[in-house]
Design a protein around this motif. Structure first.
Motif, short mmCIF file in Angstrom:
data_model
loop_
_atom_site.label_atom_id
_atom_site.label_comp_id
_atom_site.label_asym_id
_atom_site.label_seq_id
_atom_site.Cartn_x
_atom_site.Cartn_y
_atom_site.Cartn_z
N LEU B 555 0.89 -1.15 0.00
CA LEU B 555 0.00 0.00 0.00
C LEU B 555 0.93 1.21 0.00
N THR B 564 -9.22 7.94 5.40
CA THR B 564 -10.56 7.37 5.34
C THR B 564 -10.77 6.58 4.06
N ARG B 565 -10.34 7.19 2.96
CA ARG B 565 -10.55 6.55 1.66
C ARG B 565 -9.78 5.23 1.55
N LYS B 566 -8.53 5.24 2.02
CA LYS B 566 -7.73 4.01 1.90
C LYS B 566 -8.30 2.90 2.78
N LEU B 567 -8.80 3.27 3.95
CA LEU B 567 -9.38 2.24 4.81
C LEU B 567 -10.63 1.64 4.15
N LEU B 570 -9.58 -0.77 1.47
CA LEU B 570 -9.16 -2.06 2.02
C LEU B 570 -10.38 -2.92 2.31
N GLU B 571 -11.39 -2.27 2.85
CA GLU B 571 -12.63 -2.94 3.17
C GLU B 571 -13.22 -3.58 1.91
N LYS B 572 -13.21 -2.79 0.83
CA LYS B 572 -13.78 -3.25 -0.43
C LYS B 572 -13.00 -4.44 -0.99
N GLN B 573 -11.68 -4.33 -0.92
CA GLN B 573 -10.84 -5.42 -1.44
C GLN B 573 -11.09 -6.71 -0.67
N LYS B 574 -11.25 -6.54 0.61
CA LYS B 574 -11.48 -7.70 1.47
C LYS B 574 -12.81 -8.36 1.09
N GLU B 575 -13.82 -7.54 0.82
CA GLU B 575 -15.11 -8.08 0.40
C GLU B 575 -14.97 -8.83 -0.92
N LYS B 577 -12.46 -10.35 -2.05
CA LYS B 577 -11.79 -11.63 -1.88
C LYS B 577 -12.71 -12.70 -1.32
N LYS B 578 -13.73 -12.25 -0.61
CA LYS B 578 -14.67 -13.22 -0.05
C LYS B 578 -15.39 -14.00 -1.15
#
Lengths: 370, 606
Positions: B555, B564-567, B570-575, B577-578
Motif C-alpha cells: 500500500l 478514510t478513503r484508503k481504509l 481495504l474494506e472493499k478489497q477484502k469483500e 476476496k470473499k
C-alpha cells in the motif's frame, strides 16, 4: 498544516488527485482564505509546526498567492513560525526566480515530482517535460535548497530495466536528501484506468516491477538513505516532519478541495470539486463532505494503520482498546511484524506486504465486532 | 360448428430471424384474431428472455379463423416449433400434430442447415409443405437463388413457391389460401377412443400444468377421466380450451382440433411431450407413435456463487423444472465448490437458457463448470457404467473400453468456406467428412460424423468465425463409438480440484492440458507463496505452470487526506476476496472454473 492547490498545466494519466487544468487563481485563493477564517478558533490556539503546499501543482501559481496564504496564517495563528515549509514542484514550472521567491517566503523544503527520468516513460503517462528540463530543475532545486525530495513512481507504462537504471543514475548525479518511491496504483477514476481497459496501453508485469522495486530499495540503502516509511527514504535527520505528523496520527488541518484534517478524534475530508467547495464557503459553511468523530477503537485503528507505515512503528500503549487484535495479527504475521521497546512495527518484508497485512487487520477488527 | 373438413393444422419451418414471428403477427392481423389496439409486435414471443435473444424455444399455438376465397371460414391452428438444434425431438412432436407446414426462407439468407434438417423431418411426418420466400421487399433479397435452393431441397416447381413480405403483408393472404387449398384436413374419428398428442406443456402457478394437445381421435371435455399413457396416471379434466391466442375455454375438444387441457397435473414432467392422453375408462391399446423419453445430452456442475445460496439455487431449479421437463438435476458435492447440482441439458443452448433464467429470474449468481457429454465405460471386471461427471470417471487401470456419443453433423455453407470448415471439423474437432451435397448454386451441404463432446462448446462460434457468419449447422445423435479418452485432473498447489477435471481424447490431451494450465495461471491471482498448476493424466503430469509468489503487495501511498478513503478501499478489497472460492490455501475466482471454455474463446479470437 496542508494547503491544496488544485491546478495543473495538464492532467497526468495516473493521477486521481483532484485538480483542474484551467482556473481562476484569484478566486480560488480568496475562497481558501475564507476557509482559513472559518477555522480561526482552532488556529488561534494551535501551534503550526509544518506547512505543506501540495497539489495539483502548487508551483504553477504565482508566488504572490502563496504569500497571501502565509500572511493570512500569520494573522490567524498566533506566533506562526513553522519549522518546515514544503512546496511541491513540477519540473516544467521550475525557474530560479521562483525558487528564490519561495525562499523569501520561508519555504525550506521542496519536493520535485520526477516520477521517471526516461522520456518515453514520461510521455507515456502524459508528463509534459523531458529529461533536459528535468535535469535543469533538479540541479536548480539542489542548488537553492538543502532539504529536497524527489518523487519516483515504479510500474509505469513503457518502463524497462533500462529506464529504471536511468532513474538511479539520475539520483547518483543529483542526490537529494529525501526520496519517495511509489508503486503505480491505478484508481478507477484515473484516465489511465480506461486506457488500460481498452488495451491502448499496457503495464510492465507485476513480477518485473517487484524486481525493480527491490533493486531500487537496495540502491537507496547503499546510498545511505533510510527507509523510514513504506515509500519514503531519507538521509538520517532529513525525514519529512510534515508527513510524519500524518503517520503518527497527530493533529493537522487540511485546506482546499479534497484536503483532510485530523483534530483530536475528529477526522474530516473536504469536498473534492471546486464548484461545491465554493458553494459551501459562500454559504458560510466548512467545505467538508466527510466529518466523523472516531470512537476509541476507530481512532486506534487509524493510529495503527498509519503508524505501521513507519520504521519507528506504534507504541503499543496507544492501541489498548484493540490490543486483542494487535496480538492476533502479531501471531499471524510473525515474519513481518515485530515488537521492540514497546513499539510494534513492520520489518522490510512487512512493508512490502503492507496491503495484505492491513487488509487482514481490517478484517480482524470486523470479525471482532461481530 | 365442428367440421373437421374446415380445420387446418400447420407449423412453420424457419431459421432464427427468417421472419416466422412477423409472419404470425401478420396472420393474426389479417384474420382479425388480435385486436389492433392490443396488437403487440411478435405476439408469440412471450418469454422475455426469448425476445431478448431473438429465439423462441416454443411459443403458444394460435388458432385463427380465416374466411377463404371459397366463402368458407377455416380454423387454422399454427403450432410453434423450437428453432434450435437442442430441441429437435420437440420439433418432431410439433410436426406430428400437423398436416402441413409452411417452409419460410429469408430471401437475403437462403436455406440454412437447420431448415434442411427440419424440412426432412416434415417430409418424414408426411406433411404437405408450402414453400415461401420471405423478405422479398429488402433491396438485397436474392429471390432467384433462394428459389433454386428450395427447389433443390424439395423438388418442387418454381410456381409452387410463394413470395412474401411478412413485414409489409405482401403475399400473406395468398399464403393462407395455399394453406387452405393444399394442406389436407385432419383425419380421425370423432367416435373413436380418445387419443390426444401432447406437443407441449407449461406450468401455471394457479392452474397447474396446461397441456397443449392435438386431438387425433375422440373428444375430451371437462369432467372426463383421462390418463397419460406412458406413466398411466389418471386425472380428471377441469377445463379444455383453445388459443385465440389467449386461453379461451370451450365445451369440448374433438378429433382434429388443437387446444389445451387442464386436469390438475402437478408437474410438466407428468405431461411429457410426445406422450398420448387417452380416456382412463376406455384407453386406446397403443399410444400415438413417436414418443420417447428425452434424455439430457450435455452435463455440467452448477454451484451457487456463494455457498450460502445453495438452498435458493435448489428452489430455483425446482421451479424451472416445473416448466422444463428436459432439465435434469441432482444434488452433488464437490470438494472444491461445496454443495451444488449436477445438471443435464438437451444441449449447449438449453444450458445457456437455464443459466440465464436462474441469473435473471431468480437473481442468483452461479458457477457452471465446463460441460461434458455422457460417456459409457466398460470396466475390466465387465461392469458397465455411464459417466456424466468427469470427477467420477474411473481410474485408467480399471477401464477396458470407453464409448462416446457421435452425431450426424450437417453444415450448410457458401462454397468458399468449405475448406476452412472441413479443416475445422476434421483437424480440430475429430470429425470425419461423410458426404457433400449441393444446395443451390453457390452453397453446399457438408455432412460429418463428429463426437458430440467436440461440438457442445466453442464449436458454433468457431464455425461462424471461419465462415464469416455464413455457415449454419444442425446435428442429431447417431451412435456411441469406442474412443480413446483420458481423464485430465488439474492440481492446484498439488491438490486435485475435481471441478476442474475434464475428459478429452488422448490425441488432444497434451495441447488442451497445456492451454488450461496457462489459462489458470492467468485467472488465479498470485498468493504469498508459489502455486504450481499441474495437469495429470494416466498418472503422469503432462503440463505444468507456476504462479509465482507475490512478494510485494504494497500500500504505497497514504497521507493525511487519504486515511478514510484508503481504509474504505481495504474494506472493499477484502469483500472482493470473499467471493473467491478457497481451495486448499488457494483462492480461486469463479471464472477459473470455466478455463476450458475460455481457451476456446481465445482460439476463435485469433
Amino acid at each position: 498544516m496542508y494547503v491544496h492547490v488544485p491546478f495543473c498545466v495538464s492532467k497526468c494519466l495516473y493521477c486521481d488527485f483532484y485538480s483542474v487544468v484551467s482556473g481562476d487563481f484569484e478566486t480560488y485563493f480568496s475562497y481558501l482564505e475564507r476557509e482559513l477564517e472559518l477555522y480561526h478558533d482552532v488556529l488561534a490556539d494551535s501551534k503550526v509546526v509544518t506547512l505543506y503546499f501540495g497539489g495539483g501543482t502548487p508551483s504553477l501559481v504565482p508566488t504572490l498567492f502563496l504569500e497571501k496564504v502565509v500572511r493570512k496564517l500569520q494573522t490567524l495563528a498566533v506566533g506562526f513560525d513553522p519549522i518546515e515549509i514544503t512546496i511541491e514542484l513540477n519540473p516544467e514550472t521550475v525557474t530560479r526566480e521562483k525558487l528564490r521567491e519561495y525562499k523569501l517566503l520561508g519555504v525550506n523544503r521542496v519536493s520535485l515530482g520526477v516520477q521517471a527520468v526516461d522520456d518515453e516513460v514520461l510521455k507515456g503517462v502524459g508528463r509534459i517535460y523531458d529529461r533536459r528540463t528535468l535535469e535543469k530543475s533538479a540541479a536548480c532545486a539542489l542548488e537553492l535548497f538543502e532539504n529536497v525530495n524527489f518523487d519516483f513512481i515504479l510500474g509505469l507504462p513503457n518502463e524497462t530495466d533500462e529506464t529504471v537504471e536511468k532513474d538511479t543514475l539520475f539520483l547518483d548525479r543529483y542526490p537529494p536528501k529525501h526520496v519517495s518511491l511509489y508503486l503505480l496504483e491505478v484508481d478507477e477514476k484515473a484516465p489511465l484506468f480506461k486506457r488500460l481497459e481498452s488495451g491502448n496501453l499496457s503495464l510492465p508485469s507485476a513480477e518485473e516491477v517487484e524486481e525493480r522495486h527491490s533493486r531500487f530499495v537496495i540502491f537507496l540503502r547503499e546510498k545511505g538513505y533510510v527507509r523510514y516509511e513504506i515509500s519514503n527514504f531519507a538521509v538520517e535527520g532529513w525525514e519529512s516532519l510534515h508527513n510524519l505528523r500524518y503517520w503518527r496520527n497527530e493533529d493537522y488541518l487540511g485546506f482546499g478541495p479534497s484536503a483532510g484534517g485530523h483534530v483530536g478524534r475528529v477526522r474530516y475530508v473536504n469536498v473534492s470539486d471546486l464548484k461545491t467547495y465554493y458553494a459551501l464557503l459562500d454559504a458560510g459553511r466548512k467545505p467538508y463532505e466527510h466529518f466523523h468523530e472516531n470512537a476509541e477503537r476507530e481512532e486506534e485503528l487509524e493510529t495503527v494503520f498509519m503508524g505501521l507505515r513507519t520504521k519507528e512503528g506504534v507504541p503499543l500503549e496507544k492501541l489498548k482498546s484493540i490490543g486483542g487484535i494487535v496480538e492476533k495479527i502479531l501471531q499471524e504475521f510473525q515474519c513481518c511484524l515485530k515488537v521492540k521497546n514497546g513499539k510494534i512495527f513492520l520489518n522490510e518484508r512487512g512493508m512490502d506486504l503492507s496491503r495484505f497485512i492491513f487488509e487482514r487487520l481490517v478484517e480482524l477488527l470486523e470479525e471482532d465486532e461481530r | 360448428m365442428y367440421n373437421p373438413d374446415l380445420i387446418r393444422n400447420i407449423c412453420i419451418i424457419a431459421h432464427i430471424d427468417h421472419g416466422k414471428t412477423t409472419l404470425v403477427d401478420r396472420i393474426l392481423e389479417i384474420t382479425n384474431t388480435v385486436d389492433k389496439r392490443k396488437m403487440r409486435d411478435q405476439y408469440l414471443d412471450m418469454m422475455e428472455m426469448e425476445r431478448e435473444r431473438g429465439i423462441t424455444i416454443k411459443a403458444h399455438p394460435v388458432k385463427v379463423m380465416y374466411k377463404a376465397d371459397d366463402g368458407n371460414v377455416y380454423e387454422i391452428n399454427i403450432i410453434d416449433t423450437p428453432g434450435h438444434v437442442d430441441f429437435s425431438y420437440e420439433v418432431g412432436r410439433s410436426m406430428a400434430a400437423c398436416e402441413g407446414a409452411i417452409l419460410l426462407v429469408d430471401a437475403t439468407q437462403g436455406v440454412e442447415a437447420q431448415t434442411v434438417a427440419h424440412t426432412y423431418l416434415a417430409i418424414e411426418h408426411d406433411l404437405e409443405i408450402i414453400p415461401a420466400i420471405n423478405k422479398i421487399d429488402l433491396p438485397n433479397a436474392n429471390v432467384e437463388e433462394t428459389a433454386l435452393e428450395i427447389r433443390d431441397l424439395l423438388g418442387v416447381g418454381e410456381n409452387e413457391i410463394l413470395l412474401v413480405s411478412a413485414k409489409e403483408g405482401t403475399g400473406v393472404k395468398e399464403l393462407l389460401e395455399a394453406v387452405v387449398k393444399r394442406v389436407p384436413p385432419p383425419k380421425g374419428r370423432l367416435d373413436g377412443k380418445l387419443a390426444a398428442l401432447i406437443f407441449d406443456a407449461k406450468y401455471d402457478n394457479y392452474k397447474g400444468v396446461i397441456v397443449h394437445v392435438r386431438i387425433f381421435d375422440g373428444r375430451v371435455k371437462p369432467g372426463d377421466k383421462i390418463m397419460t399413457f406412458s406413466n398411466r396416471k389418471v386425472y380428471e379434466v377441469q377445463e379444455v380450451g383453445v388459443f385465440t391466442p389467449e386461453m379461451t375455454p370451450v365445451d369440448s375438444l374433438s378429433a382434429g382440433e388443437v387446444g389445451y387441457i387442464i386436469a390438475g397435473i402437478k408437474e410438466v414432467s407428468d405431461a411429457k411431450v410426445g406422450d398420448t392422453i387417452t380416456s382412463a375408462n376406455a384407453p386406446v391399446e397403443s399410444p400415438l407413435p413417436g414418443y420417447r423419453e428425452v434424455r439430457p445430452m450435455v452435463f455440467a456442475g452448477m454451484f451457487p456463487g456463494l455457498p450460502e445460496y445453495y438452498e435458493e439455487l435448489r428452489k430455483a431449479l425446482e421451479k424451472l423444472k416445473l416448466n422444463d421437463s428436459a432439465l435434469y438435476f441432482e444434488p452433488t458435492i464437490s470438494p472444491a465448490l461445496g454443495f451444488g447440482f449436477r445438471c443435464g441439458f438437451l444441449g449447449p443452448l438449453h444450458m445457456d437458457v437455464v443459466r440465464e433464467r436462474i441469473e435473471r429470474e431468480y437473481d442468483l449468481a452461479v458457477i457452471l463448470t465446463a460441460p461434458n457429454v455422457r460417456y459409457k465405460v466398460v470396466l475390466r471386471n465387465g461392469q458397465e457404467m455411464e459417466i456424466t461427471d468427469p470427477s467420477k470417471f474411473p481410474d485408467d487401470g480399471s477401464i477396458l473400453e470407453v464409448y462416446e456419443p457421435f452425431v450426424d453433423l450437417s453444415i450448410i455453407t457458401p462454397v468458399e468456406y468449405m475448406g476452412a470448415l472441413i479443416n475445422l471439423v476434421q483437424n480440430e474437432k475429430r470429425g470425419s467428412l461423410r458426404a457433400t451435397e449441393n444446395a443451390g448454386r453457390n452453397r453446399i451441404i457438408l455432412r460429418f460424423d463428429a463426437p458430440l463432446a467436440e461440438i457442445i462448446y466453442d464449436f458454433f462460434d468457431r464455425m461462424k468465425a471461419v465462415s464469416r457468419g455464413y455457415a449454419s449447422m444442425d446435428y442429431e445423435f447417431k451412435e456411441y463409438r469406442k474412443s480413446d479418452l483420458v481423464k485430465v485432473t488439474i492440481l492446484v498447489n498439488r491438490e486435485p480440484v475435481d471441478a476442474l477435471s475434464f475428459i478429452v481424447h488422448r490425441s488432444k490431451a497434451y495441447s488442451v492440458a497445456r492451454k488450461v494450465v496457462e489459462k489458470l495461471k492467468e485467472l488465479i491471482p498470485r498468493h504469498q507463496f508459489e502455486i504450481p498448476i499441474q495437469a495429470k493424466a494416466d498418472g503422469r503430469i503432462i503440463a505444468r505452470s507456476d504462479i509465482k509468489a507475490l512478494r510485494k503487495d504494497v500500500l504505497a501511498k497514504c497521507y493525511g487526506g487519504d486515511v478514510t478513503r484508503k481504509l474504505k478501499l481495504l474494506e472493499k478489497q477484502k469483500e472482493g476476496k470473499k467471493k473467491l472460492r478457497e481451495i486448499g490455501k488457494v483462492r480461486i475466482p469463479q471464472e477459473a472454473f470455466l478455463a476450458l471454455l475460455k481457451i476456446g474463446e481465445e482460439e476463435q479470437n485469433r
